[in-house]
Structures are given as C-alpha cells and as structure tokens.
Design an enzyme around this catalytic site. Structure first.
Site, mmCIF file in Angstrom:
data_model
loop_
_atom_site.group_PDB
_atom_site.id
_atom_site.type_symbol
_atom_site.label_atom_id
_atom_site.label_comp_id
_atom_site.label_asym_id
_atom_site.label_seq_id
_atom_site.Cartn_x
_atom_site.Cartn_y
_atom_site.Cartn_z
ATOM 1 N N ARG A 128 0.826 -1.237 0.000
ATOM 2 C CA ARG A 128 0.000 0.000 0.000
ATOM 3 C C ARG A 128 0.848 1.270 0.000
ATOM 4 N NH1 ARG A 128 -3.182 -2.787 3.897
ATOM 5 N NH2 ARG A 128 -4.781 -3.984 2.815
ATOM 6 N N LYS A 233 4.626 22.994 -14.034
ATOM 7 C CA LYS A 233 3.846 21.804 -13.661
ATOM 8 C C LYS A 233 3.647 21.748 -12.148
ATOM 9 C CE LYS A 233 2.772 17.053 -14.347
ATOM 10 N NZ LYS A 233 2.856 15.837 -15.110
ATOM 11 N N GLU A 243 -6.658 16.611 -10.136
ATOM 12 C CA GLU A 243 -7.346 16.979 -11.381
ATOM 13 C C GLU A 243 -8.848 17.162 -11.194
ATOM 14 O OE1 GLU A 243 -5.663 15.426 -15.240
ATOM 15 O OE2 GLU A 243 -7.725 14.744 -15.464
ATOM 16 N N ASN A 251 -3.557 18.520 -19.870
ATOM 17 C CA ASN A 251 -3.997 17.539 -20.854
ATOM 18 C C ASN A 251 -4.183 18.162 -22.246
ATOM 19 O OD1 ASN A 251 -5.925 14.717 -20.985
ATOM 20 N ND2 ASN A 251 -4.429 14.924 -19.346
ATOM 21 N N HIS A 258 -3.949 10.861 -27.241
ATOM 22 C CA HIS A 258 -4.113 9.512 -26.683
ATOM 23 C C HIS A 258 -4.917 8.615 -27.623
ATOM 24 C CE1 HIS A 258 -3.296 10.509 -22.133
ATOM 25 N NE2 HIS A 258 -2.209 10.454 -22.853
ATOM 26 N N HIS A 273 4.390 9.132 -27.554
ATOM 27 C CA HIS A 273 3.458 10.000 -26.830
ATOM 28 C C HIS A 273 3.616 11.487 -27.207
ATOM 29 C CE1 HIS A 273 0.916 11.478 -23.587
ATOM 30 N NE2 HIS A 273 1.896 12.282 -23.242
HETATM 31 N N1 LIG Z 1 2.714 10.677 -15.483
HETATM 32 C C1 LIG Z 1 2.651 11.765 -16.218
HETATM 33 O O1 LIG Z 1 2.312 12.857 -15.752
HETATM 34 C C2 LIG Z 1 3.039 11.692 -17.665
HETATM 35 C C3 LIG Z 1 3.314 12.870 -18.370
HETATM 36 C C4 LIG Z 1 3.703 12.769 -19.700
HETATM 37 C C5 LIG Z 1 3.846 11.525 -20.290
HETATM 38 N N2 LIG Z 1 3.592 10.408 -19.566
HETATM 39 C C6 LIG Z 1 3.811 9.076 -20.140
HETATM 40 O O2 LIG Z 1 5.198 8.959 -20.416
HETATM 41 C C7 LIG Z 1 5.395 8.046 -21.498
HETATM 42 C C8 LIG Z 1 6.323 8.657 -22.508
HETATM 43 O O3 LIG Z 1 7.563 8.913 -21.879
HETATM 44 P P1 LIG Z 1 8.904 8.990 -22.729
HETATM 45 O O4 LIG Z 1 8.702 9.873 -23.901
HETATM 46 O O5 LIG Z 1 10.000 9.260 -21.792
HETATM 47 O O6 LIG Z 1 8.981 7.522 -23.336
HETATM 48 P P2 LIG Z 1 9.902 6.260 -22.953
HETATM 49 O O7 LIG Z 1 9.931 6.010 -21.530
HETATM 50 O O8 LIG Z 1 9.453 5.176 -23.875
HETATM 51 O O9 LIG Z 1 11.347 6.758 -23.395
HETATM 52 C C9 LIG Z 1 11.575 7.065 -24.739
HETATM 53 C C10 LIG Z 1 12.710 6.216 -25.340
HETATM 54 O O10 LIG Z 1 13.939 6.821 -24.983
HETATM 55 C C11 LIG Z 1 14.787 5.874 -24.325
HETATM 56 N N3 LIG Z 1 15.571 6.630 -23.375
HETATM 57 C C12 LIG Z 1 15.122 7.265 -22.265
HETATM 58 N N4 LIG Z 1 16.117 7.962 -21.706
HETATM 59 C C13 LIG Z 1 17.211 7.773 -22.472
HETATM 60 C C14 LIG Z 1 18.542 8.258 -22.420
HETATM 61 N N5 LIG Z 1 18.952 9.127 -21.506
HETATM 62 N N6 LIG Z 1 19.416 7.829 -23.373
HETATM 63 C C15 LIG Z 1 19.007 6.972 -24.352
HETATM 64 N N7 LIG Z 1 17.754 6.512 -24.470
HETATM 65 C C16 LIG Z 1 16.863 6.907 -23.536
HETATM 66 C C17 LIG Z 1 13.846 4.851 -23.743
HETATM 67 O O11 LIG Z 1 14.501 3.636 -23.538
HETATM 68 C C18 LIG Z 1 12.774 4.786 -24.826
HETATM 69 O O12 LIG Z 1 13.211 3.957 -25.875
HETATM 70 C C19 LIG Z 1 4.018 7.752 -22.047
HETATM 71 O O13 LIG Z 1 3.599 6.501 -21.594
HETATM 72 C C20 LIG Z 1 3.162 8.839 -21.470
HETATM 73 O O14 LIG Z 1 1.819 8.439 -21.338
HETATM 74 C C21 LIG Z 1 3.192 10.464 -18.273
HETATM 75 O O1 LIG Z 2 0.160 15.535 -15.209
HETATM 76 C C1 LIG Z 2 -0.883 15.700 -15.828
HETATM 77 O O2 LIG Z 2 -1.940 16.012 -15.264
HETATM 78 C C2 LIG Z 2 -0.917 15.522 -17.302
HETATM 79 O O3 LIG Z 2 -1.984 15.492 -17.886
HETATM 80 C C3 LIG Z 2 0.387 15.394 -18.016
HETATM 81 C C4 LIG Z 2 0.319 14.698 -19.361
HETATM 82 O O4 LIG Z 2 1.393 15.189 -20.133
HETATM 83 C C5 LIG Z 2 0.484 13.195 -19.276
HETATM 84 O O5 LIG Z 2 0.593 12.642 -20.555
HETATM 85 C C6 LIG Z 2 -0.518 12.441 -18.445
HETATM 86 O O6 LIG Z 2 -0.110 11.104 -18.234
HETATM 87 C C7 LIG Z 2 -1.879 12.364 -19.083
HETATM 88 O O7 LIG Z 2 -2.774 12.035 -18.101
HETATM 89 P P1 LIG Z 2 -4.149 11.297 -18.360
HETATM 90 O O8 LIG Z 2 -4.862 11.505 -17.073
HETATM 91 O O9 LIG Z 2 -4.800 11.962 -19.525
HETATM 92 O O10 LIG Z 2 -3.847 9.884 -18.639
HETATM 93 ZN ZN LIG Z 3 1.671 13.972 -21.906
#
Ligand SMILES: NC(=O)c1ccc[n+]([C@@H]2O[C@H](COP(=O)([O-])OP(=O)(O)OC[C@H]3O[C@@H](n4cnc5c(N)ncnc54)[C@H](O)[C@@H]3O)[C@@H](O)[C@H]2O)c1
Ligand SMILES: O=C(O)C(=O)C[C@@H](O)[C@H](O)[C@H](O)COP(=O)(O)O
Ligand SMILES: [Zn+2]
Length: 375
Positions: A128, A233, A243, A251, A258, A273
């Site tokens: 948890r 952010k 949210e 978003n 998405h 993404h």
């Molecule tokens: N939680 C949130 O608030 C939030 C916000 C935005 C995006 N996201 C999520 O994040 C994901 C996208 O993240 P991303 O763009 O980092 O993708 P990712 O994690 O797939 O990384 C992109 C690519 O770059 C590579 N990589 C990462 N760091 C590296 C480095 N320093 N050197 C070489 N290669 C490297 C990874 O192995 C991968 O192949 C999506 O799933 C998206 O939904 C979440």
């Molecule tokens: O942090 C947030 O809030 C965001 O919406 C950041 C986005 O860039 C990110 O891709 C997030 O994961 C999207 O959220 P979701 O709730 O639409 O899945």
């Molecule tokens: Zn995003």
C-alpha cells in the site's frame, strides 16, 4: 540535506506531507545515493529501468547507492510504450516483494515516462505504498512525467486507464543523460515543453520560438527550459493535485493524442506519446478556431513551430493507415475527463489562453476529425 550545487536548479512541489524536491543538473546520478539517503530512511532499494537506459546508467546509479550504504536490486524491462501493461506491472511487483522492499525503502524509476509511470504505480500499490524516487532520463520525463504523481498503465480500452495518483519523494533530473537520447525522442519531449507555453505562458512560447535551437543543442537554454517546465507543472499540481479542475489544462492536446496512440496500437515506430501530443495540440487549436473561439492564425503559428523542430503536426504525418473516425471516437469516449458521458476538451482562445471546456458535442468532434482524417 546536501547543498544544491550552483549550476543546479531546485524546484519544490509544495504538497504538505507529500511535498518533494526536483533537482535539475548535470551529474546527479553519480550523487543519487547521497540525495536519497538524506531523505529516505530505508537502506534497501529496487531500481526499475529499461533495456536502452540500463546499459548506459544502471552501474553508475548502483555504485552511488552502494557508496552511501544502500543495497540495491534491479530489473530491466523492454523499452517502449507496450511495457506499460498489467504483465509488466506484475513483474515489477514480484521483484519488489521478492527483494522484501519495505515501506521505508526506495523504489527507483530510472528511465523515461514509461518506466516512471509503471514503477510509480507499483510503488503506490506494493505494501500500500513504499518510498518512490524518480530519476527521469528522457526530456519528456524530466519536464513532465516524473512530476505530479500520475502513475499507471495502458489497457486495451485506452491510455493510462488503470493507475493511481502517487507522488514521488524525490525527483533527480540529471541533464547530462539527455546527450544519449535520440533526436526523435528529444523532439517528442519538447512537445510537452511547448505545451506549458500554450496553456498559459505566451511569453514562454515566444521564447521557445526564438531559442529552440539552443535548447536542442544543450547548455543553459536547455536547463532553463526544463526548470521553467517543472515550475509550471509544480504550480498546477500544487493547486489541483487530483485533477478536479485546473490540472486538466496539462492535458492540452492529449484527448486527440491519446486516441491516436491507441489507434496506432502503441507502436513506438509509428507514434510516440510526445508526437501524439504535438498533433493533438495542433488539432486542439484548429478545433478551437472551427468553433470560433480562436483565430486560425494561432493554430498555424503552433503548427509552424512544431514543424520547424521536426515534429509531426497532422494525422497524415503518421505512417500507415489510421482506423476510421468512429474508432477514434471510441478511444476519445474512454478519456478520463469524460463526465456523465460528456466530453471535456482543453480548448483555447489563443496562444497561452487555454481553458477547460466541459460538454463538448461529440458530433462536432466527429465532423472535425472526419475533415482532418487522411483516410
Ligand atoms: N505521469 C505523467 O504525468 C506523464 C506525463 C507525460 C507523459 N507520460 C507518459 O510517459 C510516457 C512517454 O515517456 P517517454 O517519452 O519518456 O517515453 P519512454 O519512456 O518510452 O522513453 C523514450 C525512449 O527513450 C529511451 N531513453 C530514455 N532515456 C534515455 C537516455 N537518456 N538515453 C538513451 N535513451 C533513452 C527509452 O529507452 C525509450 O526507448 C508515455 O507513456 C506517457 O503516457 C506520463
Ligand atoms: O500531469 C498531468 O496532469 C498531465 O496530464 C500530463 C500529461 O502530459 C500526461 O501525458 C498524463 O499522463 C496524461 O494524463 P491522463 O490523465 O490523460 O492519462
Ligand atoms: Zn503527456
């Protein structure tokens, strides 16, 4: 707590008993053990990474933890969006439990947003909740996904549909690691940087138009863009952690983006993404213009900037066929912002003037997408 080096930047996320720091600077992985051990009591850690990042940075992180008396296990998963799945969540939980990671120990995400979202989810549900550290290695993860506590996985119904809000205890954004990121992934992360300008910082958008080449080549402008994004952010998250209102602005471009990610089967070769967000932000500006909320010139300016840096800006830029509009609409209907069956979109009155629009008619979205659809 150790002193912040002069070239480093610190952004604080003020969330009461869930408050934390984001450290931004070069060489932080080598100092991770010290930063973690001053903030987290447990002497054990589990590092989750992927098979691109692990070979580059895992040893340095393990060495740093060991120097500060933290014993660590690690798990490397396949790189790419498909790893945000139930199957890999199970593997992460299994490794954490087998290693007897306790509530006061650290689970560390070393990677991009995929590893961060998946690992954060596991950290939030194992026992948890165990301590959680983000070491974001992609630009996207440093400016967005490592901050704010949205964690989760994708399901066959859509993006991020299963997850929890679970804040990290610390974010260490080592800017030196961005030098090994591919150009394509750097550009994808840059789309989320542009997003902050488009939401409510028109001056930041102007600055990005003038300085993007310096950001891409590294140095001061890059660090400044990362810190500005994290501050933007952090401010929104502190005001609306779960949210209920304003956070939905983050978003911008994501409802369309998405749906496009789901439509391409999360195939990173076709669309990642940040690219989906780039196309989605252009569509959100065009849709706003179509509804007479904004000038079409703003949509053109946004598209011109994203195109200049090499990002895709139209659905036609996605390789291969896209499913018909009604399938895209099914993905849009699964969006987490839907309330009482009504669509919520982030629309705009112009650059830096985004707002949350409840009750957007699905028929308007359908005919707009039909017009933009290449098929
Ligand atoms: N939680 C949130 O608030 C939030 C916000 C935005 C995006 N996201 C999520 O994040 C994901 C996208 O993240 P991303 O763009 O980092 O993708 P990712 O994690 O797939 O990384 C992109 C690519 O770059 C590579 N990589 C990462 N760091 C590296 C480095 N320093 N050197 C070489 N290669 C490297 C990874 O192995 C991968 O192949 C999506 O799933 C998206 O939904 C979440
Ligand atoms: O942090 C947030 O809030 C965001 O919406 C950041 C986005 O860039 C990110 O891709 C997030 O994961 C999207 O959220 P979701 O709730 O639409 O899945
Ligand atoms: Zn995003």
């Amino acid at each position: 707590m150790s002193e912040v080096e002069s070239s480093e930047r610190l952004v604080h996320v003020p969330l009461g008993d869930r408050a934390y720091d984001i450290l931004i600077g070069s060489g932080l992985i080598a100092r991770a053990g010290g930063e973690i051990s001053t903030r987290i009591k447990g002497r054990k850690a589990a590092i989750i990474t992927d098979d691109h990042v692990g070979p580059l940075y895992l040893d340095a992180l393990m060495d740093s933890l060991q120097t500060d008396g933290i014993e660590a296990v690690s798990l490397s998963l396949p790189a790419g969006e498909k790893t945000k799945s139930f199957e890999h969540l199970m593997r992460v939980c299994d490794v954490l439990l087998e290693a007897r990671i306790e509530r006061n120990d650290a689970v560390i995400a070393l990677g991009g947003g995929v590893i961060g979202d998946l690992t954060g989810f596991a950290a939030g549900i194992v026992r948890r909740g165990v301590r959680f550290v983000q070491i974001p290695t992609s630009l996207l993860a440093q400016v967005d996904s490592s901050v704010g506590g949205k964690t989760g996985i994708n399901t066959r119904q859509g993006k991020n549909l299963v997850g929890v809000f679970y804040q990290p205890d610390l974010v260490l954004a080592d800017t030196a690691v961005l030098n090994s990121l591919s150009k394509r992934e750097f550009r994808a992360g840059y789309a989320e940087v542009v997003k902050y300008g488009l939401i409510d910082k028109p001056d930041f958008f102007d600055w990005l138009e003038r300085n993007w080449k310096d950001i891409f080549s590294g140095g001061e402008a890059r660090a400044e863009a990362i810190a500005t994004s994290c501050r933007a952010k952090a401010e929104v998250v502190a005001a609306d952690e779960r949210e209920l209102g304003r956070r939905a602005l983050l978003n911008l471009g994501h409802t369309f983006g998405h749906a496009l990610e789901a439509a391409t089967g999360y195939d990173s070769k076709r669309l990642v993404h940040g690219e989906g967000v780039a196309i989605g932000m252009v569509l959100a500006h065009q849709f706003s213009a179509r509804l007479n909320l904004a000038s079409p010139d703003d949509a053109e300016r946004v598209a011109a900037h994203l195109k200049a840096v090499g990002l895709p800006t139209t659905m036609g830029d996605i390789e291969g066929e896209l499913p018909p509009t009604d399938i895209l609409m099914q993905a849009i209907a699964q969006d987490k912002k839907v309330k009482g069956g009504k669509l919520t979109f982030i629309l705009t009155h112009g650059i830096g003037q985004s707002f949350v629009a409840d009750d957007v008619a699905a028929s308007e979205v359908f005919s707009f997408l039909q017009e933009k659809h290449p098929g």
